[in-house]
Structure formats: structure tokens, C-alpha cells
Design a protein around this motif. Sequence first.
Motif, PDB file in Angstrom:
ATOM      1  N   PHE A 150       2.614 125.445  69.551  1.00  0.00           N
ATOM      2  CA  PHE A 150       3.412 126.676  69.548  1.00  0.00           C
ATOM      3  C   PHE A 150       4.418 126.632  68.396  1.00  0.00           C
ATOM      4  N   TRP A 151       4.479 127.708  67.655  1.00  0.00           N
ATOM      5  CA  TRP A 151       5.398 127.802  66.535  1.00  0.00           C
ATOM      6  C   TRP A 151       6.747 128.323  67.024  1.00  0.00           C
ATOM      7  N   SER A 152       7.805 127.600  66.691  1.00  0.00           N
ATOM      8  CA  SER A 152       9.152 128.082  66.983  1.00  0.00           C
ATOM      9  C   SER A 152       9.801 128.497  65.666  1.00  0.00           C
ATOM     10  N   GLU A 153      10.054 129.780  65.555  1.00  0.00           N
ATOM     11  CA  GLU A 153      10.692 130.314  64.348  1.00  0.00           C
ATOM     12  C   GLU A 153      12.103 129.745  64.228  1.00  0.00           C
ATOM     13  N   LYS A 154      12.773 129.674  65.380  1.00  0.00           N
ATOM     14  CA  LYS A 154      14.157 129.207  65.409  1.00  0.00           C
ATOM     15  C   LYS A 154      14.262 127.751  64.907  1.00  0.00           C
ATOM     16  N   ASP A 155      13.370 126.901  65.391  1.00  0.00           N
ATOM     17  CA  ASP A 155      13.411 125.481  65.011  1.00  0.00           C
ATOM     18  C   ASP A 155      12.604 125.212  63.737  1.00  0.00           C
ATOM     19  N   GLU A 156      11.888 126.241  63.253  1.00  0.00           N
ATOM     20  CA  GLU A 156      10.948 126.045  62.138  1.00  0.00           C
ATOM     21  C   GLU A 156      10.077 124.826  62.406  1.00  0.00           C
ATOM     22  N   GLN A 157       9.519 124.817  63.585  1.00  0.00           N
ATOM     23  CA  GLN A 157       8.755 123.653  64.018  1.00  0.00           C
ATOM     24  C   GLN A 157       7.519 124.100  64.781  1.00  0.00           C
ATOM     25  N   LEU A 158       6.461 123.314  64.642  1.00  0.00           N
ATOM     26  CA  LEU A 158       5.237 123.531  65.407  1.00  0.00           C
ATOM     27  C   LEU A 158       5.179 122.433  66.471  1.00  0.00           C
TER      28      LEU A 158
ATOM     29  N   THR B 153      -4.123 114.487  65.007  1.00  0.00           N
ATOM     30  CA  THR B 153      -3.964 115.929  65.248  1.00  0.00           C
ATOM     31  C   THR B 153      -2.763 116.479  64.483  1.00  0.00           C
ATOM     32  N   ALA B 154      -1.660 115.762  64.545  1.00  0.00           N
ATOM     33  CA  ALA B 154      -0.454 116.220  63.845  1.00  0.00           C
ATOM     34  C   ALA B 154      -0.711 116.271  62.332  1.00  0.00           C
ATOM     35  N   GLU B 155      -1.415 115.275  61.844  1.00  0.00           N
ATOM     36  CA  GLU B 155      -1.718 115.235  60.408  1.00  0.00           C
ATOM     37  C   GLU B 155      -2.606 116.424  59.999  1.00  0.00           C
ATOM     38  N   LEU B 156      -3.580 116.699  60.849  1.00  0.00           N
ATOM     39  CA  LEU B 156      -4.480 117.828  60.584  1.00  0.00           C
ATOM     40  C   LEU B 156      -3.694 119.149  60.558  1.00  0.00           C
ATOM     41  N   LEU B 157      -2.791 119.321  61.509  1.00  0.00           N
ATOM     42  CA  LEU B 157      -2.005 120.568  61.572  1.00  0.00           C
ATOM     43  C   LEU B 157      -1.068 120.686  60.372  1.00  0.00           C
ATOM     44  N   ARG B 158      -0.519 119.539  59.960  1.00  0.00           N
ATOM     45  CA  ARG B 158       0.357 119.542  58.766  1.00  0.00           C
ATOM     46  C   ARG B 158      -0.430 119.948  57.531  1.00  0.00           C
ATOM     47  N   LYS B 159      -1.640 119.413  57.433  1.00  0.00           N
ATOM     48  CA  LYS B 159      -2.475 119.727  56.273  1.00  0.00           C
ATOM     49  C   LYS B 159      -2.827 121.220  56.242  1.00  0.00           C
ATOM     50  N   GLU B 160      -2.999 121.805  57.411  1.00  0.00           N
ATOM     51  CA  GLU B 160      -3.283 123.248  57.489  1.00  0.00           C
ATOM     52  C   GLU B 160      -2.034 124.085  57.185  1.00  0.00           C
ATOM     53  N   GLU B 161      -0.872 123.431  57.292  1.00  0.00           N
ATOM     54  CA  GLU B 161       0.429 124.111  57.073  1.00  0.00           C
ATOM     55  C   GLU B 161       0.611 125.313  57.994  1.00  0.00           C
ATOM     56  N   TRP B 162       0.147 125.173  59.236  1.00  0.00           N
ATOM     57  CA  TRP B 162       0.299 126.282  60.184  1.00  0.00           C
ATOM     58  C   TRP B 162       1.770 126.581  60.458  1.00  0.00           C
ATOM     59  N   ARG B 163       2.109 127.853  60.462  1.00  0.00           N
ATOM     60  CA  ARG B 163       3.429 128.317  60.892  1.00  0.00           C
ATOM     61  C   ARG B 163       3.223 129.452  61.902  1.00  0.00           C
TER      62      ARG B 163
ATOM     63  N   LYS C 108      14.985 119.372  78.951  1.00  0.00           N
ATOM     64  CA  LYS C 108      14.360 118.319  79.768  1.00  0.00           C
ATOM     65  C   LYS C 108      12.840 118.263  79.601  1.00  0.00           C
ATOM     66  N   TYR C 109      12.256 119.340  79.090  1.00  0.00           N
ATOM     67  CA  TYR C 109      10.799 119.309  78.893  1.00  0.00           C
ATOM     68  C   TYR C 109      10.408 119.101  77.427  1.00  0.00           C
ATOM     69  N   LYS C 110      11.402 118.787  76.589  1.00  0.00           N
ATOM     70  CA  LYS C 110      11.088 118.560  75.166  1.00  0.00           C
ATOM     71  C   LYS C 110      10.228 117.310  74.983  1.00  0.00           C
ATOM     72  N   GLN C 111      10.309 116.403  75.970  1.00  0.00           N
ATOM     73  CA  GLN C 111       9.474 115.189  75.925  1.00  0.00           C
ATOM     74  C   GLN C 111       7.982 115.523  76.007  1.00  0.00           C
ATOM     75  N   TRP C 112       7.640 116.732  76.436  1.00  0.00           N
ATOM     76  CA  TRP C 112       6.228 117.133  76.504  1.00  0.00           C
ATOM     77  C   TRP C 112       5.719 117.630  75.148  1.00  0.00           C
ATOM     78  N   LEU C 113       6.627 117.793  74.205  1.00  0.00           N
ATOM     79  CA  LEU C 113       6.254 118.415  72.933  1.00  0.00           C
ATOM     80  C   LEU C 113       6.178 117.388  71.805  1.00  0.00           C
ATOM     81  N   THR C 114       5.148 117.500  70.986  1.00  0.00           N
ATOM     82  CA  THR C 114       5.050 116.668  69.787  1.00  0.00           C
ATOM     83  C   THR C 114       5.362 117.549  68.583  1.00  0.00           C
ATOM     84  N   PRO C 115       6.513 117.327  67.926  1.00  0.00           N
ATOM     85  CA  PRO C 115       6.799 118.123  66.736  1.00  0.00           C
ATOM     86  C   PRO C 115       5.882 117.698  65.589  1.00  0.00           C
ATOM     87  N   VAL C 116       5.309 118.662  64.911  1.00  0.00           N
ATOM     88  CA  VAL C 116       4.319 118.372  63.867  1.00  0.00           C
ATOM     89  C   VAL C 116       4.985 118.061  62.529  1.00  0.00           C
TER      90      VAL C 116
END
Length: 306
Positions: free
Chosen positions: A39-47, A81-91, A295-303
Motif C-alpha cells: 500500500f502506498w502512503s502519500e503522507k509517508d512517501e512509503q510503500l 520482494t522489497a528489492e523487486l518493488l524498489r526496482k519497479e519504483e512503484w508509488r 501498534k500494527y506498524k510491525q505488520w508492515l515492511t517499508p520498501v
Amino acid sequence: MTKYAFHNGSIVPIADAHVSITCTTFHYGIGCFAGIRAFWSEKDEQLYIFRAYDHYKRLLNSAKFLMSDVGYSNAELIEITAELLRKEEWRQNVYIRPIIYKDDGVFRVQLHDSTDKLAIYSQPVGAYIKADGALKVGVSSWRRVDDNAIPARGKISGTYINSALAKTEAVKNGYDEALVLTDDGHVSEASAANFFMVRDGVLITPPITDNVLEGITRKSIIEWGRSDFGMEVVERSIDRSELYLADEAFFCGTGVGVAAIGQVDGRLVGDGKVGPTSEKMLALYQKVTTGQVEKYKQWLTPVYSK
Ligand code: PMP
């Protein structure tokens, strides 16, 4: 547009990620896969990849059923997976599809002594199903595959023939989605989503042993029901007749997010509109997946690194 895939051990242009017509999985459906969302967060500029560990755990468990081993640990799969998403530069929001398949090139139907391979690719996905029309659902004439036939708790390629039969029947009959029963007549799940209903304030979902996929969203909803909404949550078999009495019902899954059910077999569920529990679950789902709940940020992997 998807530009890359991880295939045969490295990231390659998607156009080069091929399998042969001799591929075992192509013939017999002997493979397993995952469906993960970031999921893309515009606010955090993070996937944020949602519950990557749990998805890969289920994938590796599904591979165990099939005696497949591609030699990657859960942590390595997340990193790839994170590397693949970074390479795609998904936003933007993306769907990630890892698949473990067998590629033996011989006419044999067996699990052992196989060549196991891994492919992963991602593609953009739009918004969730719009819920102002709550879904019209029909109980399927098809039955859910039984654990003793093909383990439904895992995400196994061939099992999706069962899902497709139910989905197409439902759509041809004018419904949005199917509700599939177990062979002994209990509610199992939709073609590709888990099921919840609310009766007298209690959140009820079929147990995994009623041939349901071990859903990651399901697991999240159970936790949110108990710890965020203080609801009693019960995993128990559900009779078909209870579908007609439910105050509320909804599906959940990586694809649908949280989708309210307005009708089953032409009978209204509650008042036929999106119920309050479905509404608050969807709201929390959207917040959690975009990193807005500490408390649920531990479920998320920032790309992307910051
Ligand atoms: N059941 C089936 C048959 C599915 O294909 C899916 C989608 N993966 C689900 C349930 C929901 O599971 P999850 O929340 O892990 O996506």
C-alpha cells in the motif's frame, strides 16, 4: 506497467520471465502461490508490504504440502520482494504474486523428486471494491474442496478450479460472489475471500477446519474484533440457515479488502446496506495498511529506505 520479475534466481525484464509448455504446473496445477498487497502512503512517501512474513509463511507451508523447496527463507523472500518493488519504483498500491512451481518436463504426476522454481512479479491495483453497493451473494451448488482431497488451508494452484467454478456460477446467476459450503453443508468461504457474520453483536467466522484458506486478512479481522472493537469473536461452524438471520456479513481478503454483503440468495442481510461492523473494519484496514496505526506498524515492511 510491470517491468520486472524475479525468476530463476534474479530480477529480469518481465518479457524474459518465461515457462515452457512442458512445465508441470501448467499441466496439473501442482504449484502454490501467494497474493500480497503493498500500500502506498502519500503522507509517508512509503510503500508498505502488508503482513509479508505471514504471507510467505503460508506460501512456504503450501510448498510443504507439495514437497516443494525453492531454498529461500522467509526473510530472503521478503528482501527479494522489497528489492523487486524498489526496482519497479512503484508509488501506488500494488499486488504481488509469488508462485512456486514444478518444472520437470516429463509426464509424471507426483510431488517427489521435482525441480521447484520461484517467480515473483507485481502489478498496480485500483481501489477496493466500492461498498456503497453491498455485495449480492449466492450460495454455490459447488462444494468446497475437502482437506482430504486438496488442502484448502494452503494456497494451491489447482484448488482454484474449485473457486472458478463457484465464481462463474455465481456471476452467471446474477450474483457478485459465491458462498461455498463444505461437503457437510457448513459455510466455508467465498471463491477468494474469507467470510464473517455478525449475530447479536458477536463476530463469527468459520474455523479453518471447515476447509477455509488460512487467510491473513481473516487473522487480522479476528484480532481487530477482539482488541480494537472489544467484540466477542467466535470461530465456529456456520449453518446455511444462519446466513438468512445474520445482522451483518462481510468478506475479507487481500483482493477485496473488506467487502460488505447486502444479500444472500436474494434475502437481505440486516437492512441490505453496509453494516456498522463492516464499515469500521474497512476503515481500520485502510488505516493499518497505510501505516497510520502505530501498534500494527510491525505488520508492515517499508520498501523504500528513508
Ligand atoms: N480464501 C481464498 C480461497 C482466497 O483465495 C483468499 C485470497 N488469498 C482468501 C480466502 C483471503 O485470504 P487473504 O486474506 O490471505 O488474502
